[in-house]
Design an enzyme around this catalytic site. Sequence first.
Site, PDB file in Angstrom:
ATOM      1  N   TYR A 273       5.967   9.782   1.659  1.00 17.25           N
ATOM      2  CA  TYR A 273       5.356   8.557   2.168  1.00 17.25           C
ATOM      3  C   TYR A 273       6.437   7.641   2.769  1.00 17.25           C
ATOM      4  CZ  TYR A 273       3.309   3.887   2.004  1.00 17.25           C
ATOM      5  OH  TYR A 273       2.908   2.619   2.315  1.00 17.25           O
TER       6      TYR A 273
ATOM      7  N   ASP B 247       5.548  12.533  -7.446  1.00 17.69           N
ATOM      8  CA  ASP B 247       4.480  11.662  -6.963  1.00 17.69           C
ATOM      9  C   ASP B 247       3.224  12.530  -6.856  1.00 17.69           C
ATOM     10  OD1 ASP B 247       2.675  10.206  -5.419  1.00 17.69           O
ATOM     11  OD2 ASP B 247       4.269   9.154  -4.346  1.00 17.69           O
TER      12      ASP B 247
ATOM     13  N   LYS C 113      -5.146   5.034  -4.507  1.00 17.46           N
ATOM     14  CA  LYS C 113      -5.752   6.160  -3.795  1.00 17.46           C
ATOM     15  C   LYS C 113      -6.853   6.807  -4.647  1.00 17.46           C
ATOM     16  CE  LYS C 113      -2.756   5.038  -0.638  1.00 17.46           C
ATOM     17  NZ  LYS C 113      -1.573   4.521  -1.225  1.00 17.46           N
TER      18      LYS C 113
HETATM   19  N1  PLP Z   1       2.991   7.428  -2.845  1.00 14.18           N
HETATM   20  C1  PLP Z   1       2.205   7.944  -1.888  1.00 14.18           C
HETATM   21  C2  PLP Z   1       2.092   9.425  -1.748  1.00 14.18           C
HETATM   22  C3  PLP Z   1       1.494   7.092  -1.034  1.00 14.18           C
HETATM   23  O1  PLP Z   1       0.733   7.629  -0.064  1.00 14.18           O
HETATM   24  C4  PLP Z   1       1.625   5.678  -1.178  1.00 14.18           C
HETATM   25  C5  PLP Z   1       0.896   4.762  -0.299  1.00 14.18           C
HETATM   26  O2  PLP Z   1       0.303   5.156   0.676  1.00 14.18           O
HETATM   27  C6  PLP Z   1       2.460   5.193  -2.186  1.00 14.18           C
HETATM   28  C7  PLP Z   1       3.115   6.093  -3.015  1.00 14.18           C
HETATM   29  C8  PLP Z   1       2.650   3.704  -2.376  1.00 14.18           C
HETATM   30  O3  PLP Z   1       1.580   3.177  -3.074  1.00 14.18           O
HETATM   31  P1  PLP Z   1       1.016   1.680  -2.875  1.00 14.18           P
HETATM   32  O4  PLP Z   1       0.543   1.572  -1.462  1.00 14.18           O
HETATM   33  O5  PLP Z   1      -0.070   1.598  -3.900  1.00 14.18           O
HETATM   34  O6  PLP Z   1       2.151   0.751  -3.148  1.00 14.18           O
END
Ligand code: PLP
Length: 386
Positions: free
Chosen positions: A107, A179, A204
């Site tokens: 990400y 993740d 998500k």
């Molecule tokens: N990890 C992944 C795979 C993501 O897609 C995202 C956000 O799109 C995040 C972490 C970050 O999360 P947040 O937007 O809740 O801060």
Amino acid sequence: MGEEQEQLGWAFETLAIHAGQEPDAASGAVVPPISLSTTFAQSEVGVHKGYEYSRSGNPTRTAMESQIASLEAARHGLAFASGLAAEDNVMRLLKQGQRVLLGNDAYGGTFRLISKVWSPLGFPWTAIDLSDLDQVVANWPEDTGLVWLESPTNPLLTCFDIEAIAEIAHARGALVVVDNTFATPYLQQPITLGADITLHSATKYLGGHSDVVGGFLAVDTDELAERLRFTQNAAGAVPSPFDCYLVLRGVKTLGIRMDRHCQNARAIVDLLAAHPTIERVLYPQLPDHPGHAAAAKQMRDYGGMVSFTVKGGEAAARRIAAGTELFTLAESLGAVESLIEHPGAMTHAAAAGSPLEVPNNLVRLSVGIEHSSDLVADLAQALERG
Ligand code: PLP
């Protein structure tokens, strides 16, 4: 989760609805109450019922932390105000000078946090292809403190052998954080595969309805839990009780939502695989997909995210992203409604010019749980016009 529940050996769907959610002792309420109180009474100085101040701990948050930890087969869960706040807390485990070994697809916001916030403070990073394990061993930087991987990755959906990577990292004294946002604990439990920390953007699939921003960490050891709990409280990026309630409610239906996401994703993959405008379909179930074998080994099913590249280049990708009606053109993913986006200009703009840059003819879909025939028809008309 109470010891009693653990002993019952409940299945995923049962844990999602009952773990951490015994009827409220005071009222009998079946749904954990949203405890808005910021402070909690003490009968004597330092004597209380487990809660003092809501940043340090809150009953609604405890219910949600126990619920998701049990689903991740982890003994401890910690909730945060966003996925990035959870990530920031993981970074605080490192000592200055320790390196992050980052999978070469992730990400964009994760890359931004590591490269633009932590790196200037003296925490170096290296992006590496984690699918080539011989190369990982041969090029292992001595100062590595943490291996950071997504599986499947955002947005290319590459999958990595978590068990093998954890073995390599642990033999060299490094921690492994996975993740698990795209897979969710329903499809994959990284702790059971040897990861030290499982991380989520609860925004998500866990929340599942595009109405709450949240983050989550699951760990199995008391030592890591204690260190992370310290920074959770000391740095203070905690979610509100209402946000905890929304995530807890969303997670109750995670299993059935994920089954439908996977089923609908397959219908979309079938459309894309047969379409003349498509250059490449990216989906972990496809036999030639990078990491398909790892996904088949460690995942229950292949998820609701589908990416593809188009023969018509960036302009065609942008036209398709703007040309759907049911798929909303928007960032984020993992909720009941289908979304479409152009990662190069949207979610992954922060990775431009880096080893994590994504192709500009790439389109990413978060396939929702609407009826698959409506989704297929909508995407088909956008492809025709693209
Ligand atoms: N990890 C992944 C795979 C993501 O897609 C995202 C956000 O799109 C995040 C972490 C970050 O999360 P947040 O937007 O809740 O801060």
